[in-house]
Write a protein that holds these residues in place. Structure first.
Motif, PDB file in Angstrom:
ATOM      1  N   MET A   1       9.898   4.418 -20.423  1.00  0.00           N
ATOM      2  CA  MET A   1       9.412   4.495 -18.933  1.00  0.00           C
ATOM      3  C   MET A   1       8.944   2.968 -18.350  1.00  0.00           C
ATOM      4  SD  MET A   1       6.729   7.195 -17.591  1.00  0.00           S
ATOM      5  CE  MET A   1       7.598   8.934 -17.316  1.00  0.00           C
ATOM      6  N   PRO A   2       9.276   2.641 -17.297  1.00  0.00           N
ATOM      7  CA  PRO A   2       9.042   1.403 -16.529  1.00  0.00           C
ATOM      8  C   PRO A   2       7.461   1.344 -16.010  1.00  0.00           C
ATOM      9  CG  PRO A   2      10.282   2.547 -15.114  1.00  0.00           C
ATOM     10  CD  PRO A   2      10.531   3.237 -16.451  1.00  0.00           C
ATOM     11  N   ALA A   3       6.778   0.174 -16.076  1.00  0.00           N
ATOM     12  CA  ALA A   3       5.407   0.344 -15.592  1.00  0.00           C
ATOM     13  C   ALA A   3       5.431   0.518 -13.994  1.00  0.00           C
ATOM     14  CB  ALA A   3       4.828  -0.706 -15.868  1.00  0.00           C
ATOM     15  N   ARG A   4       4.530   1.029 -13.555  1.00  0.00           N
ATOM     16  CA  ARG A   4       4.503   1.367 -12.120  1.00  0.00           C
ATOM     17  C   ARG A   4       3.810   0.035 -11.636  1.00  0.00           C
ATOM     18  NH1 ARG A   4       2.848   7.399 -10.393  1.00  0.00           N
ATOM     19  NH2 ARG A   4       4.840   8.417 -11.026  1.00  0.00           N
ATOM     20  N   ALA A   5       4.260  -0.200 -10.372  1.00  0.00           N
ATOM     21  CA  ALA A   5       3.615  -1.487  -9.478  1.00  0.00           C
ATOM     22  C   ALA A   5       2.168  -0.724  -9.143  1.00  0.00           C
ATOM     23  CB  ALA A   5       4.533  -1.906  -8.548  1.00  0.00           C
ATOM     24  N   LYS A   6       1.252  -1.504  -9.119  1.00  0.00           N
ATOM     25  CA  LYS A   6       0.085  -1.198  -8.730  1.00  0.00           C
ATOM     26  C   LYS A   6      -0.337  -1.175  -7.351  1.00  0.00           C
ATOM     27  CE  LYS A   6      -4.920  -1.583 -10.290  1.00  0.00           C
ATOM     28  NZ  LYS A   6      -5.846  -2.307 -10.768  1.00  0.00           N
ATOM     29  N   LYS A   7      -0.750  -0.194  -6.506  1.00  0.00           N
ATOM     30  CA  LYS A   7      -0.941  -0.239  -5.267  1.00  0.00           C
ATOM     31  C   LYS A   7      -1.874  -0.934  -4.883  1.00  0.00           C
ATOM     32  CE  LYS A   7       0.302   4.190  -3.166  1.00  0.00           C
ATOM     33  NZ  LYS A   7      -0.238   5.499  -2.655  1.00  0.00           N
ATOM     34  N   PRO A   8      -1.650  -1.756  -3.693  1.00  0.00           N
ATOM     35  CA  PRO A   8      -2.834  -2.586  -3.163  1.00  0.00           C
ATOM     36  C   PRO A   8      -4.158  -1.651  -2.671  1.00  0.00           C
ATOM     37  CG  PRO A   8      -1.057  -2.428  -1.566  1.00  0.00           C
ATOM     38  CD  PRO A   8      -0.411  -1.817  -2.690  1.00  0.00           C
ATOM     39  N   PRO A   9      -5.088  -2.272  -2.356  1.00  0.00           N
ATOM     40  CA  PRO A   9      -6.224  -1.155  -2.150  1.00  0.00           C
ATOM     41  C   PRO A   9      -6.154  -1.042  -0.680  1.00  0.00           C
ATOM     42  CG  PRO A   9      -7.194  -3.466  -2.568  1.00  0.00           C
ATOM     43  CD  PRO A   9      -5.552  -3.579  -3.356  1.00  0.00           C
ATOM     44  N   PRO A  10      -6.586   0.196  -0.444  1.00  0.00           N
ATOM     45  CA  PRO A  10      -6.210   0.551   1.175  1.00  0.00           C
ATOM     46  C   PRO A  10      -6.932  -0.574   2.024  1.00  0.00           C
ATOM     47  CG  PRO A  10      -7.867   2.070   0.079  1.00  0.00           C
ATOM     48  CD  PRO A  10      -7.352   1.347  -0.849  1.00  0.00           C
ATOM     49  N   LYS A  11      -6.538  -0.625   3.316  1.00  0.00           N
ATOM     50  CA  LYS A  11      -6.975  -1.492   4.243  1.00  0.00           C
ATOM     51  C   LYS A  11      -8.376  -0.769   4.821  1.00  0.00           C
ATOM     52  CE  LYS A  11      -3.271  -4.644   5.561  1.00  0.00           C
ATOM     53  NZ  LYS A  11      -2.158  -4.874   6.502  1.00  0.00           N
ATOM     54  N   SER A  12      -9.336  -1.644   5.133  1.00  0.00           N
ATOM     55  CA  SER A  12     -10.479  -0.921   5.869  1.00  0.00           C
ATOM     56  C   SER A  12      -9.982  -1.013   7.338  1.00  0.00           C
ATOM     57  CB  SER A  12     -11.521  -1.995   6.013  1.00  0.00           C
ATOM     58  OG  SER A  12     -11.228  -3.145   6.721  1.00  0.00           O
ATOM     59  N   PRO A  13     -10.879  -0.071   8.189  1.00  0.00           N
ATOM     60  CA  PRO A  13     -10.347   0.132   9.485  1.00  0.00           C
ATOM     61  C   PRO A  13     -10.404  -1.298  10.207  1.00  0.00           C
ATOM     62  CG  PRO A  13     -11.852   1.466   8.818  1.00  0.00           C
ATOM     63  CD  PRO A  13     -11.785   0.733   7.818  1.00  0.00           C
ATOM     64  N   ARG A  14     -11.236  -2.270   9.941  1.00  0.00           N
ATOM     65  CA  ARG A  14     -11.374  -3.561  10.536  1.00  0.00           C
ATOM     66  C   ARG A  14      -9.846  -4.374  10.276  1.00  0.00           C
ATOM     67  NH1 ARG A  14     -15.627  -7.190  12.114  1.00  0.00           N
ATOM     68  NH2 ARG A  14     -17.102  -5.205  11.548  1.00  0.00           N
ATOM     69  N   GLN A  15      -9.533  -3.995   9.121  1.00  0.00           N
ATOM     70  CA  GLN A  15      -8.335  -4.839   8.686  1.00  0.00           C
ATOM     71  C   GLN A  15      -7.014  -4.115   9.530  1.00  0.00           C
ATOM     72  OE1 GLN A  15      -8.990  -4.472   4.478  1.00  0.00           O
ATOM     73  NE2 GLN A  15      -9.062  -6.611   4.029  1.00  0.00           N
ATOM     74  N   ARG A  16      -7.205  -2.866   9.504  1.00  0.00           N
ATOM     75  CA  ARG A  16      -5.968  -2.328  10.214  1.00  0.00           C
ATOM     76  C   ARG A  16      -5.928  -2.705  11.621  1.00  0.00           C
ATOM     77  NH1 ARG A  16      -7.690   2.190   7.299  1.00  0.00           N
ATOM     78  NH2 ARG A  16      -8.526   3.190   9.144  1.00  0.00           N
ATOM     79  N   MET A  17      -6.979  -2.787  12.507  1.00  0.00           N
ATOM     80  CA  MET A  17      -7.099  -3.178  13.738  1.00  0.00           C
ATOM     81  C   MET A  17      -6.566  -4.596  13.916  1.00  0.00           C
ATOM     82  SD  MET A  17      -7.300  -2.316  16.839  1.00  0.00           S
ATOM     83  CE  MET A  17      -7.752  -0.579  16.771  1.00  0.00           C
ATOM     84  N   GLN A  18      -7.180  -5.532  13.032  1.00  0.00           N
ATOM     85  CA  GLN A  18      -6.609  -6.768  13.200  1.00  0.00           C
ATOM     86  C   GLN A  18      -4.858  -6.856  12.923  1.00  0.00           C
ATOM     87  OE1 GLN A  18      -8.526  -9.360  14.071  1.00  0.00           O
ATOM     88  NE2 GLN A  18      -6.765 -10.451  14.049  1.00  0.00           N
ATOM     89  N   THR A  19      -4.461  -6.104  11.923  1.00  0.00           N
ATOM     90  CA  THR A  19      -3.213  -6.151  12.020  1.00  0.00           C
ATOM     91  C   THR A  19      -2.505  -5.774  12.762  1.00  0.00           C
ATOM     92  OG1 THR A  19      -3.375  -5.781   9.736  1.00  0.00           O
ATOM     93  CG2 THR A  19      -1.243  -5.294  10.465  1.00  0.00           C
ATOM     94  N   ARG A  20      -3.039  -4.680  13.659  1.00  0.00           N
ATOM     95  CA  ARG A  20      -2.245  -4.099  14.894  1.00  0.00           C
ATOM     96  C   ARG A  20      -2.512  -5.307  15.846  1.00  0.00           C
ATOM     97  NH1 ARG A  20      -0.151  -0.550  17.875  1.00  0.00           N
ATOM     98  NH2 ARG A  20      -1.171   0.282  19.870  1.00  0.00           N
ATOM     99  N   ARG A  21      -3.599  -5.901  16.401  1.00  0.00           N
ATOM    100  CA  ARG A  21      -3.655  -6.766  17.362  1.00  0.00           C
ATOM    101  C   ARG A  21      -2.958  -7.794  16.997  1.00  0.00           C
ATOM    102  NH1 ARG A  21     -10.406  -6.191  17.427  1.00  0.00           N
ATOM    103  NH2 ARG A  21     -10.318  -4.736  19.157  1.00  0.00           N
ATOM    104  N   GLU A  22      -2.712  -8.279  15.886  1.00  0.00           N
ATOM    105  CA  GLU A  22      -1.731  -9.469  15.579  1.00  0.00           C
ATOM    106  C   GLU A  22      -0.398  -9.099  15.955  1.00  0.00           C
ATOM    107  OE1 GLU A  22      -2.566 -10.363  11.544  1.00  0.00           O
ATOM    108  OE2 GLU A  22      -4.404 -11.131  12.137  1.00  0.00           O
ATOM    109  N   ALA A  23      -0.027  -7.902  15.577  1.00  0.00           N
ATOM    110  CA  ALA A  23       1.419  -7.243  15.974  1.00  0.00           C
ATOM    111  C   ALA A  23       1.547  -7.220  17.458  1.00  0.00           C
ATOM    112  CB  ALA A  23       1.707  -6.025  15.184  1.00  0.00           C
ATOM    113  N   MET A  24       0.591  -6.811  18.179  1.00  0.00           N
ATOM    114  CA  MET A  24       0.793  -6.838  19.836  1.00  0.00           C
ATOM    115  C   MET A  24       0.882  -8.077  20.316  1.00  0.00           C
ATOM    116  SD  MET A  24       0.813  -3.401  20.247  1.00  0.00           S
ATOM    117  CE  MET A  24       0.281  -3.047  21.870  1.00  0.00           C
TER     118      MET A  24
END
Length: 77
Positions: A1-24
């Motif tokens: 069985m192949p090893a699963r790639a480890k999920k990155p930790p979830p982004k904080s609300p601040r990080q999600r908002m920053q990502t959205r602002r950068e995209a906008m």
């Protein structure tokens, strides 16, 4: 069985908002803050009513209404 790639930790609300602002911003948009009257405030509501009563007594209301009737076209929505 192949090893699963480890999920990155979830982004904080601040990080999600920053990502959205950068995209906008990348889309050519910029943030704008709007301040509007707080209709929950009794003093604001009273002042709006006071101003409405003053406008209702304006000496040029008939001329303004006639102008609106002349230029208004219901199909312009």
């Amino acid at each position: 069985m192949p090893a699963r790639a480890k999920k990155p930790p979830p982004k904080s609300p601040r990080q999600r908002m920053q990502t959205r602002r950068e995209a906008m911003r990348a889309r050519g948009l910029r943030p704008v803050q709007h301040w509007v009257p707080d209709l929950r405030d009794p003093a604001v509501r009273a002042d709006i009513l006071r101003q409405g009563r003053l406008l209702a007594r304006h000496s040029e209301n008939a001329a303004i209404d006639a102008w609106i009737d002349d230029v208004y076209e219901p199909d312009d929505r």
